[in-house]
Write a protein that holds these residues in place. Structure first.
Motif, PDB file in Angstrom:
ATOM      1  N   ILE A 123      -9.881  34.857   1.617  1.00 33.43           N
ATOM      2  CA  ILE A 123      -9.081  35.970   1.106  1.00 33.43           C
ATOM      3  C   ILE A 123      -7.793  35.865   1.905  1.00 33.43           C
ATOM      4  N   HIS A 124      -6.655  35.790   1.248  1.00 33.80           N
ATOM      5  CA  HIS A 124      -5.403  35.618   1.986  1.00 33.80           C
ATOM      6  C   HIS A 124      -4.232  36.287   1.298  1.00 33.80           C
ATOM      7  N   GLY A 125      -3.118  36.301   2.019  1.00 31.46           N
ATOM      8  CA  GLY A 125      -1.877  36.862   1.495  1.00 31.46           C
ATOM      9  C   GLY A 125      -1.097  35.827   0.704  1.00 31.46           C
ATOM     10  N   GLN A 126       0.191  36.039   0.629  1.00 32.22           N
ATOM     11  CA  GLN A 126       1.084  35.198  -0.159  1.00 32.22           C
ATOM     12  C   GLN A 126       1.612  34.032   0.682  1.00 32.22           C
ATOM     13  N   PRO A 127       1.980  32.935   0.022  1.00 28.48           N
ATOM     14  CA  PRO A 127       2.517  31.785   0.759  1.00 28.48           C
ATOM     15  C   PRO A 127       3.787  32.156   1.518  1.00 28.48           C
ATOM     16  N   LEU A 128       3.950  31.549   2.673  1.00 25.80           N
ATOM     17  CA  LEU A 128       5.136  31.815   3.477  1.00 25.80           C
ATOM     18  C   LEU A 128       6.337  31.011   2.999  1.00 25.80           C
ATOM     19  N   THR A 129       6.100  29.947   2.209  1.00 32.13           N
ATOM     20  CA  THR A 129       7.182  29.033   1.854  1.00 32.13           C
ATOM     21  C   THR A 129       7.617  29.069   0.393  1.00 32.13           C
ATOM     22  N   TYR A 130       6.870  29.760  -0.479  1.00 33.10           N
ATOM     23  CA  TYR A 130       7.257  29.839  -1.892  1.00 33.10           C
ATOM     24  C   TYR A 130       6.638  31.075  -2.536  1.00 33.10           C
ATOM     25  N   LYS A 131       7.129  31.418  -3.718  1.00 35.15           N
ATOM     26  CA  LYS A 131       6.624  32.576  -4.466  1.00 35.15           C
ATOM     27  C   LYS A 131       5.834  32.077  -5.662  1.00 35.15           C
ATOM     28  N   PRO A 132       4.531  32.388  -5.767  1.00 36.21           N
ATOM     29  CA  PRO A 132       3.737  31.951  -6.919  1.00 36.21           C
ATOM     30  C   PRO A 132       4.325  32.490  -8.225  1.00 36.21           C
ATOM     31  N   LYS A 133       4.277  31.668  -9.253  1.00 33.18           N
ATOM     32  CA  LYS A 133       4.855  32.038 -10.533  1.00 33.18           C
ATOM     33  C   LYS A 133       3.851  32.676 -11.487  1.00 33.18           C
ATOM     34  N   LYS A 134       2.563  32.638 -11.140  1.00 32.71           N
ATOM     35  CA  LYS A 134       1.559  33.243 -12.004  1.00 32.71           C
ATOM     36  C   LYS A 134       0.504  33.957 -11.165  1.00 32.71           C
ATOM     37  N   THR A 135      -0.362  34.724 -11.828  1.00 30.14           N
ATOM     38  CA  THR A 135      -1.372  35.525 -11.133  1.00 30.14           C
ATOM     39  C   THR A 135      -2.438  34.656 -10.478  1.00 30.14           C
ATOM     40  N   ASP A 136      -2.999  33.723 -11.232  1.00 33.55           N
ATOM     41  CA  ASP A 136      -4.070  32.864 -10.720  1.00 33.55           C
ATOM     42  C   ASP A 136      -3.480  31.521 -10.324  1.00 33.55           C
ATOM     43  N   TRP A 137      -3.246  31.343  -9.037  1.00 34.81           N
ATOM     44  CA  TRP A 137      -2.504  30.175  -8.560  1.00 34.81           C
ATOM     45  C   TRP A 137      -3.176  29.452  -7.393  1.00 34.81           C
ATOM     46  N   THR A 138      -4.228  30.018  -6.821  1.00 32.09           N
ATOM     47  CA  THR A 138      -4.816  29.403  -5.634  1.00 32.09           C
ATOM     48  C   THR A 138      -5.700  28.219  -6.015  1.00 32.09           C
ATOM     49  N   ALA A 139      -6.183  27.505  -5.016  1.00 27.25           N
ATOM     50  CA  ALA A 139      -7.109  26.384  -5.252  1.00 27.25           C
ATOM     51  C   ALA A 139      -8.555  26.873  -5.328  1.00 27.25           C
ATOM     52  N   GLY A 140      -8.770  28.184  -5.303  1.00 27.05           N
ATOM     53  CA  GLY A 140     -10.108  28.767  -5.366  1.00 27.05           C
ATOM     54  C   GLY A 140     -10.245  30.006  -4.495  1.00 27.05           C
ATOM     55  N   CYS A 141      -9.189  30.343  -3.793  1.00 21.33           N
ATOM     56  CA  CYS A 141      -9.196  31.507  -2.905  1.00 21.33           C
ATOM     57  C   CYS A 141      -8.929  32.793  -3.679  1.00 21.33           C
ATOM     58  N   ILE A 142      -8.930  33.897  -2.946  1.00 20.23           N
ATOM     59  CA  ILE A 142      -8.615  35.218  -3.472  1.00 20.23           C
ATOM     60  C   ILE A 142      -7.335  35.659  -2.785  1.00 20.23           C
ATOM     61  N   ALA A 143      -6.284  35.882  -3.574  1.00 16.96           N
ATOM     62  CA  ALA A 143      -4.982  36.228  -3.006  1.00 16.96           C
ATOM     63  C   ALA A 143      -4.626  37.685  -3.273  1.00 16.96           C
TER      64      ALA A 143
END
Length: 166
Positions: A123-143
């Protein structure tokens, strides 16, 4: 007079430090979080004390959210019961709480397919280096949002049960 002023200042600093949790985050003094439930289809994470919902959050999932995670790289978020088993205060996604995936069944399933089950599900927060462009973007995590993972990080203890449902 200077000594008294120093003593009062030192005591105030110690008292304020006692109010902070890990990593300088605010401490949590409410009811214990006894379990975490993720409802994947509703894109919701719930922090529970017994049957009572303490908090709920909107979540993003793996980039292929339907179904149980079968192997590394499939983009799915696991389903089933696991434990919160570690924390990373220096995550590239702000803060993160580790989930004990894969279990014995997950490993056997992936091995039968000739693949690795993967791991490092958080379970994690948002990337420090970019802004995700869609809701489901992780490799399997919960954001969740960074402010939300800061709250979750202080409320949830290692060893807490997490159930991920379809």
């Amino acid at each position: 007079m200077k000594r008294r002023l120093f003593t009062v200042g030192a005591l105030a600093s110690v008292a304020l430090a006692g109010c902070a949790g890990r990593n300088g985050l605010p401490g949590y003094t409410g009811p214990e979080v006894t379990s975490v439930v993720v409802n994947k289809s509703a894109r919701k994470l719930y922090l529970l004390h017994g049957d009572d919902v303490l908090r709920d959050y909107n979540v993003g999932l793996g980039f292929t959210p339907l179904g149980h995670k079968m192997f590394e790289g499939d983009g799915r978020t696991p389903e089933g019961s696991y434990l919160i088993n570690r924390r990373n205060p220096r995550s590239e996604f702000y803060l993160s709480l580790g989930i004990s995936y894969p279990n014995t069944t997950d490993r056997a399933r992936a091995q039968a397919m000739g693949k690795s089950p993967g791991g490092d599900i958080f379970i994690h927060g948002q990337p420090l280096t970019y802004k995700p462009k869609k809701t489901d973007w992780t490799a399997g995590c919960i954001a969740v949002q960074n402010e939300e993972i800061a709250e979750i990080y202080t409320m949830v203890r290692d060893g807490t049960l997490i159930t991920l449902r379809a």
